[in-house]
Motif scaffolding. Structure first.
Motif, PDB file in Angstrom:
ATOM      1  N   LYS A 143     -60.688  50.956 -19.921  1.00 52.22           N
ATOM      2  CA  LYS A 143     -61.448  49.729 -20.257  1.00 52.22           C
ATOM      3  C   LYS A 143     -62.461  49.704 -18.989  1.00 52.22           C
ATOM      4  N   TYR A 144     -62.329  50.403 -17.793  1.00 49.80           N
ATOM      5  CA  TYR A 144     -63.200  50.313 -16.926  1.00 49.80           C
ATOM      6  C   TYR A 144     -64.482  51.109 -16.729  1.00 49.80           C
ATOM      7  N   TYR A 145     -64.338  52.072 -17.631  1.00 49.59           N
ATOM      8  CA  TYR A 145     -65.320  53.082 -17.831  1.00 49.59           C
ATOM      9  C   TYR A 145     -66.903  52.714 -17.652  1.00 49.59           C
ATOM     10  N   ASN A 146     -67.089  51.614 -18.342  1.00 53.94           N
ATOM     11  CA  ASN A 146     -68.389  50.940 -18.405  1.00 53.94           C
ATOM     12  C   ASN A 146     -68.603  49.760 -17.540  1.00 53.94           C
ATOM     13  N   SER A 147     -67.533  49.528 -16.529  1.00 56.45           N
ATOM     14  CA  SER A 147     -67.682  48.401 -15.685  1.00 56.45           C
ATOM     15  C   SER A 147     -68.691  48.603 -14.799  1.00 56.45           C
ATOM     16  N   THR A 148     -69.432  47.333 -14.154  1.00 55.75           N
ATOM     17  CA  THR A 148     -70.036  47.431 -13.051  1.00 55.75           C
ATOM     18  C   THR A 148     -69.991  46.340 -12.010  1.00 55.75           C
ATOM     19  N   ASN A 149     -68.540  45.892 -12.278  1.00 51.60           N
ATOM     20  CA  ASN A 149     -68.045  44.723 -11.662  1.00 51.60           C
ATOM     21  C   ASN A 149     -67.240  45.409 -10.417  1.00 51.60           C
ATOM     22  N   PHE A 150     -67.446  45.212  -9.276  1.00 47.51           N
ATOM     23  CA  PHE A 150     -66.920  45.549  -7.967  1.00 47.51           C
ATOM     24  C   PHE A 150     -65.497  44.862  -7.773  1.00 47.51           C
ATOM     25  N   ASP A 151     -65.267  43.843  -8.525  1.00 46.90           N
ATOM     26  CA  ASP A 151     -63.971  43.192  -8.339  1.00 46.90           C
ATOM     27  C   ASP A 151     -63.062  44.014  -8.906  1.00 46.90           C
ATOM     28  N   ASP A 152     -63.305  44.945  -9.857  1.00 47.46           N
ATOM     29  CA  ASP A 152     -62.286  45.756 -10.531  1.00 47.46           C
ATOM     30  C   ASP A 152     -61.564  46.758  -9.676  1.00 47.46           C
ATOM     31  N   PHE A 153     -62.316  46.778  -8.512  1.00 45.74           N
ATOM     32  CA  PHE A 153     -61.680  47.793  -7.481  1.00 45.74           C
ATOM     33  C   PHE A 153     -60.289  47.510  -6.868  1.00 45.74           C
ATOM     34  N   THR A 154     -59.895  46.065  -6.787  1.00 45.25           N
ATOM     35  CA  THR A 154     -58.655  45.577  -6.498  1.00 45.25           C
ATOM     36  C   THR A 154     -57.755  45.890  -7.738  1.00 45.25           C
ATOM     37  N   LEU A 184     -53.876  61.146  -8.890  1.00 53.60           N
ATOM     38  CA  LEU A 184     -53.833  59.931  -9.164  1.00 53.60           C
ATOM     39  C   LEU A 184     -55.035  59.117  -8.423  1.00 53.60           C
ATOM     40  N   ASN A 185     -55.035  59.499  -7.012  1.00 57.23           N
ATOM     41  CA  ASN A 185     -55.945  59.078  -6.200  1.00 57.23           C
ATOM     42  C   ASN A 185     -57.304  59.381  -6.538  1.00 57.23           C
ATOM     43  N   TYR A 186     -57.665  60.710  -6.845  1.00 57.55           N
ATOM     44  CA  TYR A 186     -58.873  61.113  -7.306  1.00 57.55           C
ATOM     45  C   TYR A 186     -59.338  60.501  -8.814  1.00 57.55           C
ATOM     46  N   SER A 187     -58.193  60.360  -9.589  1.00 57.03           N
ATOM     47  CA  SER A 187     -58.587  59.566 -10.818  1.00 57.03           C
ATOM     48  C   SER A 187     -59.269  58.295 -10.687  1.00 57.03           C
ATOM     49  N   TYR A 188     -58.631  57.448  -9.770  1.00 55.58           N
ATOM     50  CA  TYR A 188     -59.027  55.974  -9.531  1.00 55.58           C
ATOM     51  C   TYR A 188     -60.184  56.145  -8.824  1.00 55.58           C
ATOM     52  N   GLN A 189     -60.422  57.177  -7.876  1.00 58.47           N
ATOM     53  CA  GLN A 189     -61.632  57.142  -7.220  1.00 58.47           C
ATOM     54  C   GLN A 189     -62.809  57.454  -8.000  1.00 58.47           C
ATOM     55  N   SER A 190     -62.599  58.314  -9.128  1.00 61.12           N
ATOM     56  CA  SER A 190     -63.372  58.618 -10.010  1.00 61.12           C
ATOM     57  C   SER A 190     -64.047  57.249 -10.775  1.00 61.12           C
ATOM     58  N   ILE A 191     -63.310  56.619 -11.069  1.00 58.54           N
ATOM     59  CA  ILE A 191     -63.595  55.251 -11.823  1.00 58.54           C
ATOM     60  C   ILE A 191     -64.317  54.425 -10.859  1.00 58.54           C
ATOM     61  N   LYS A 192     -64.112  54.318  -9.750  1.00 58.53           N
ATOM     62  CA  LYS A 192     -64.697  53.590  -8.644  1.00 58.53           C
ATOM     63  C   LYS A 192     -66.080  54.157  -8.598  1.00 58.53           C
ATOM     64  N   TYR A 193     -66.176  55.388  -8.462  1.00 59.39           N
ATOM     65  CA  TYR A 193     -67.576  55.803  -8.153  1.00 59.39           C
ATOM     66  C   TYR A 193     -68.478  55.831  -9.447  1.00 59.39           C
ATOM     67  N   ARG A 194     -67.575  55.693 -10.563  1.00 58.72           N
ATOM     68  CA  ARG A 194     -68.446  55.572 -11.925  1.00 58.72           C
ATOM     69  C   ARG A 194     -69.072  54.011 -11.907  1.00 58.72           C
ATOM     70  N   ILE A 195     -68.237  53.109 -11.489  1.00 57.50           N
ATOM     71  CA  ILE A 195     -68.526  51.705 -11.222  1.00 57.50           C
ATOM     72  C   ILE A 195     -69.836  51.608 -10.369  1.00 57.50           C
ATOM     73  N   ILE A 196     -69.792  52.279  -9.158  1.00 53.93           N
ATOM     74  CA  ILE A 196     -70.904  51.941  -8.184  1.00 53.93           C
ATOM     75  C   ILE A 196     -72.193  52.727  -8.746  1.00 53.93           C
ATOM     76  N   ALA A 197     -72.084  53.968  -9.582  1.00 57.79           N
ATOM     77  CA  ALA A 197     -73.232  54.465 -10.220  1.00 57.79           C
ATOM     78  C   ALA A 197     -73.938  53.890 -11.053  1.00 57.79           C
ATOM     79  N   ASP A 200     -75.708  50.522  -9.645  1.00 56.55           N
ATOM     80  CA  ASP A 200     -76.973  51.101  -9.184  1.00 56.55           C
ATOM     81  C   ASP A 200     -77.726  49.905  -8.484  1.00 56.55           C
ATOM     82  N   VAL A 201     -76.960  49.165  -7.618  1.00 54.43           N
ATOM     83  CA  VAL A 201     -77.508  48.104  -6.592  1.00 54.43           C
ATOM     84  C   VAL A 201     -78.126  48.611  -5.674  1.00 54.43           C
ATOM     85  N   ASN A 202     -79.007  47.847  -4.845  1.00 58.56           N
ATOM     86  CA  ASN A 202     -79.800  48.592  -3.838  1.00 58.56           C
ATOM     87  C   ASN A 202     -78.792  48.227  -2.616  1.00 58.56           C
ATOM     88  N   ASN A 203     -79.089  48.832  -1.547  1.00 62.53           N
ATOM     89  CA  ASN A 203     -78.143  48.921  -0.467  1.00 62.53           C
ATOM     90  C   ASN A 203     -77.597  47.632   0.168  1.00 62.53           C
TER      91      ASN A 203
END
Length: 472
Positions: A143-154, A184-197, A200-203
């Motif tokens: 459900k987080y695959y298409n997320s762009t919400n950084f709050d989902d990190f928690t 597990l760590n890699y799997s959840y990191q994968s989703i986080k990087y997907r959200i960040i990518a 696509d916000v500026n620095n």
């Protein structure tokens, strides 16, 4: 004399024998790394294959034939535990696929039917656990695959801890549990990087906790093959590199030092291909600099499939080198004459004696608009320097008023020009512009300095531009 010759001959034979024996022993696979896989399948197939966990099946750990009675038996040699996908192939088509965990020295037995896979022998309990566990983890993150919400990190952190707690309570092989914890760590990191990518916000808009996450994730952790068990790990790496390049490094080649330290040769191959693709499609360094960088990175490639992809990129690089040769440093910058926001006719030649910073953009380009605050900031800081800022819009003439209104609303500074023929302008052909925004630097003599300068949001932009201006 004869005795001496005989002694030398004998000595030579002994040396050759020792060398041959050494080579022979070195070529023998280490039995400690051997994995035996056997079983039967009711699913019709001609080949059993163990592949990397990816949607692209080009790379595998090993394969062997399925006999007419449905039995198969083979050996795979690995140096560390791996998660993979076992699959049954029939006439080059996948007819059955399921997860499989193996580790050096293990013996696996499988009974495969249309609806079930029965694991037997060593690692039976581990594989049965992981088959269900993988589905639960994957479905929990889907459900987080298409997320762009950084709050989902928690939420993702909480899910990771919950699943690690479930894992720790099992009575399974300790090495397996450690491996799954890494997975597990890699799997959840994968989703986080997907959200960040995807965000696509500026620095400037990245929350501190996200910046910390990006900074703390390092390449040396990719020495573990646990990453290859992540669902579509290729996308994970792509998003990882994309995010690292954008927010941490100013140019993909600066990641080279980390790249050479990656221990896993397949991951290194994948990363090499990514770096080469990034460098070629940046279309910078077409004076031979890019080619040298590409050749240096390509020297680490081991797998034939990767080399084949590199051949295609080399062809693309040659094409770009030809297209940009008239825009290399020192070449005369193509001239232009356009109308400015006040209706005045302005030419490039009007600025001879000054450095020129060209911003090629349009009012419908989101990335172009995102750079405006940075450009305004740096133009103010460089107002006493020998440089003119010129923005050239490729908006259509019939939208000239919209362009004027936009320039006024955004309080855009510098010389604001609009092309005479929009996207069909010769200017775009002369400067070989393929996308927007594009930034160009021209020297006081009217010669090219850089046909594809850094984005103003890049932290290296200002010092690099200032160094060019001060170089005279």
């Amino acid at each position: 004399m004869k005795d001496k010759i005989q002694q030398n001959i004998i000595k030579g034979i002994v040396i050759v024998a020792v060398v041959l024996l050494t080579l022979g022993f070195q070529s023998l696979p280490n039995n400690n790394n051997k994995v035996t896989i056997k079983g039967t399948t009711l699913v019709k197939g001609d080949k059993f294959e163990l592949i990397y966990n990816t949607f692209n099946f080009s790379f595998n750990y090993g394969e062997f034939a399925i006999q007419e009675d449905g039995s198969f038996n083979g050996e795979i040699f690995i140096s560390e535990p791996v998660f993979g996908k076992a699959r049954i192939i029939n006439d080059r088509r996948t007819v059955k696929i399921f997860p499989l965990f193996i580790k050096p020295g293990s013996s696996i037995e499988l009974n495969i039917s249309e609806n079930e896979v029965e694991y037997k022998g060593e690692l039976k309990n581990e594989n049965e656990f992981f088959k269900k566990f993988e589905i639960e983890v994957t479905m929990g993150t889907f459900k987080y695959y298409n997320s762009t919400n950084f709050d989902d990190f928690t939420i993702l952190d909480a899910l990771n801890e919950k699943n690690k707690a479930i894992l720790s309570e099992t009575q399974l092989d300790e090495e397996f549990k450690q491996y799954v914890a890494s997975w597990l760590n890699y799997s959840y990191q994968s989703i986080k990087y997907r959200i960040i990518a995807k965000a696509d916000v500026n620095n400037l808009d990245l929350p501190n906790e996200v910046i910390n996450f990006i900074t703390e994730t390092s390449y040396d952790k990719f020495s573990s093959s646990a990453i290859l068990g992540v669902q579509d790990w290729r996308s994970f790496l792509d998003n990882y590199f994309k995010v690292q390049n954008k927010y941490i490094k100013s140019n993909s080649i600066k990641l080279y030092d980390r790249f050479v330290q990656i221990e896993n040769t397949f991951i290194k191959d994948r990363y090499a291909l990514y770096l080469v693709n990034s460098l070629v499609n940046l279309r910078t360094g077409m004076d031979g600099t890019c080619r040298k960088q590409v050749e240096s990175i390509s020297s680490f490639v081991k797998y034939p499939q990767t080399k084949k992809s590199l051949d295609s990129l080399y062809s693309q690089l040659s094409k770009y080198e030809s297209e940009y040769k008239h825009l290399l440093k020192g070449k005369p910058a193509p001239g232009f004459t356009f109308e400015d926001v006040n209706g005045k006719i302005v030419s490039l030649s009007d600025f001879k004696g000054k450095y020129v910073f060209l911003d090629v953009w349009n009012i419908y380009c989101g990335p172009c608009i995102a750079q405006i605050p940075y450009i305004k900031k740096y133009e103010e800081e460089l107002k006493d320097e020998n440089i003119a800022f010129i923005a050239v819009s490729c908006d259509r003439q019939k939208e000239k008023q919209k362009w004027k209104d936009f320039v006024i609303k955004k309080e855009m500074v510098g010389h604001q020009l609009i092309m005479d023929n929009g996207r069909d302008s010769d200017f775009l052909i002369d400067y070989n512009i393929k996308g927007f925004p594009t930034f160009i630097v021209i020297d006081p003599e009217g010669n090219m300095v850089d046909y594809k300068f850094l984005l103003p949001e890049n932290k290296e932009f200002f010092p690099t531009l200032l160094n060019i201006i001060k170089s005279d």
